[in-house]
Design a protein around this motif. Sequence first.
Motif, PDB file in Angstrom:
ATOM      1  N   TRP A   1       0.822  -1.214   0.000  1.00 37.81           N
ATOM      2  CA  TRP A   1       0.000   0.000   0.000  1.00 37.81           C
ATOM      3  C   TRP A   1       0.855   1.262   0.000  1.00 37.81           C
ATOM      4  O   TRP A   1       0.583   2.219  -0.714  1.00 37.81           O
ATOM      5  N   SER A   2       1.899   1.286   0.827  1.00 37.32           N
ATOM      6  CA  SER A   2       2.677   2.507   1.011  1.00 37.32           C
ATOM      7  C   SER A   2       3.430   2.926  -0.240  1.00 37.32           C
ATOM      8  O   SER A   2       3.453   4.108  -0.610  1.00 37.32           O
ATOM      9  N   TYR A   3       4.077   1.958  -0.900  1.00 36.67           N
ATOM     10  CA  TYR A   3       4.972   2.283  -2.006  1.00 36.67           C
ATOM     11  C   TYR A   3       4.358   1.981  -3.365  1.00 36.67           C
ATOM     12  O   TYR A   3       5.059   2.001  -4.373  1.00 36.67           O
ATOM     13  N   GLY A   4       3.059   1.721  -3.408  1.00 40.58           N
ATOM     14  CA  GLY A   4       2.337   1.653  -4.659  1.00 40.58           C
ATOM     15  C   GLY A   4       2.853   0.612  -5.628  1.00 40.58           C
ATOM     16  O   GLY A   4       3.201   0.941  -6.760  1.00 40.58           O
ATOM     17  N   ARG A   5       2.857  -0.658  -5.204  1.00 42.61           N
ATOM     18  CA  ARG A   5       3.402  -1.678  -6.093  1.00 42.61           C
ATOM     19  C   ARG A   5       2.667  -2.997  -5.915  1.00 42.61           C
ATOM     20  O   ARG A   5       2.254  -3.365  -4.821  1.00 42.61           O
ATOM     21  N   ILE A   6       2.507  -3.685  -7.038  1.00 45.23           N
ATOM     22  CA  ILE A   6       2.043  -5.066  -7.069  1.00 45.23           C
ATOM     23  C   ILE A   6       3.187  -5.888  -7.629  1.00 45.23           C
ATOM     24  O   ILE A   6       3.675  -5.619  -8.742  1.00 45.23           O
ATOM     25  N   LEU A   7       3.641  -6.878  -6.866  1.00 44.69           N
ATOM     26  CA  LEU A   7       4.796  -7.681  -7.232  1.00 44.69           C
ATOM     27  C   LEU A   7       4.385  -9.126  -7.459  1.00 44.69           C
ATOM     28  O   LEU A   7       3.506  -9.647  -6.759  1.00 44.69           O
ATOM     29  N   ALA A   8       5.023  -9.792  -8.414  1.00 42.06           N
ATOM     30  CA  ALA A   8       4.895 -11.233  -8.597  1.00 42.06           C
ATOM     31  C   ALA A   8       6.220 -11.867  -8.179  1.00 42.06           C
ATOM     32  O   ALA A   8       7.282 -11.495  -8.696  1.00 42.06           O
ATOM     33  N   LEU A   9       6.155 -12.799  -7.231  1.00 48.51           N
ATOM     34  CA  LEU A   9       7.355 -13.443  -6.720  1.00 48.51           C
ATOM     35  C   LEU A   9       7.451 -14.851  -7.299  1.00 48.51           C
ATOM     36  O   LEU A   9       6.572 -15.692  -7.074  1.00 48.51           O
ATOM     37  N   GLN A  10       8.521 -15.101  -8.050  1.00 49.43           N
ATOM     38  CA  GLN A  10       8.779 -16.445  -8.538  1.00 49.43           C
ATOM     39  C   GLN A  10       9.457 -17.234  -7.424  1.00 49.43           C
ATOM     40  O   GLN A  10      10.540 -16.872  -6.966  1.00 49.43           O
TER      41      GLN A  10
END
Length: 368
Positions: free
Chosen positions: A318-327
């Motif tokens: 939420w804070s840093y505005g990111r959606i990450l995909a973790l392999q």
Amino acid sequence: MRTCRALVCAAAGLQLAVAHAADATKTAPGFTVEKIYSVPRESQGSWVALAPDGAGGLYASDQYGPLYRLTLPRKTGDTATARALALPIGGVHGLTWVGRDLYAVAAQKSVHPTGLHRLRDTNGDGELDRVELLHPLDGDGEHGPHAVMPSPDGQSLYVLAGNATPLPALARSRVPQLWRDDALLTPLPTILGSEAKGRLGGGWICRTDLDGRTWELVAGGLRNAYALAVDRRGELFTFDSDTEFEINLPWYRPTRVLQAVSGADFGWRGGIHKVPETAPDGWPAVLPLGLGSPTAVLFPREAKIPPHYRDALWVADWSYGRILALQLTPDGAGFRATPEAIVTSVPLPVTAICVNPADGALYFATGG
């Protein structure tokens, strides 16, 4: 082209980039972001949970208000419509469907009694019309009870709560309940925020039956994780928060993606009492991610995206505005992870993500 569809609610004091400056939103190659609904904050609040019903409908929760059902657009460029459910429940942080039942974790005492609820359509007309409180949970607000999700076999539920939520009465515990604030020297006092009022064993993950009768502690020692996900093998994962005002102190721990193995105690204690990750009975993080505010966690297996993304663990900050995909790569008894940014913006306060099986698109909400 893979689509992430946004339900946009400007967080307090913020103008959301995805709504007002498309060039500020960056996506991984092959992904696009399409805004399908702007949540009017004055009348519909701030949405913090999403759950598709499997038949093309999408349900959302206002953090301090009711539940909503969205009718999704049929083609690109159209917008969704939303209507509030006329049900006596609100302030929900966690939503999940199990068959024809919608389970909800109410978390705001000022709105509705907190606890695990079940919503049903009792007359088969397609409208939810009954709310049952299955089990009260004595927590409240942003460090209270949060998430609910079905077990892989669909025969039980996992429930997640933050560090200010007392445990329910337990029938069993996989975690040794030997919590103590041990220190060789007189510790500094814990005087700020949730660190001062948090329960000794921290946030927790429990498993319960579909009627919420019998509760078993699966893992604990969390600070304030908000969501859960299970991979194809049945391994449980979450994304735990840091204690942001302890940055640069020796006992500061960053936000961490965790494999919630059976019986794990991840060592959260108030202030200086935190158990080091290197302790012999500790369990290391899959991936530390620094400062942030963890929200969504999911494996998007039903999404119409390449297989290596469907099997990745997606998390939102939420804070840093990111959606990450973790392999994820197996590493001994655990995993290591390689992150890839799927959507980023400044700001992008993501609160929830889900996959709609009806169209295979990923939907995310912003707000908070």
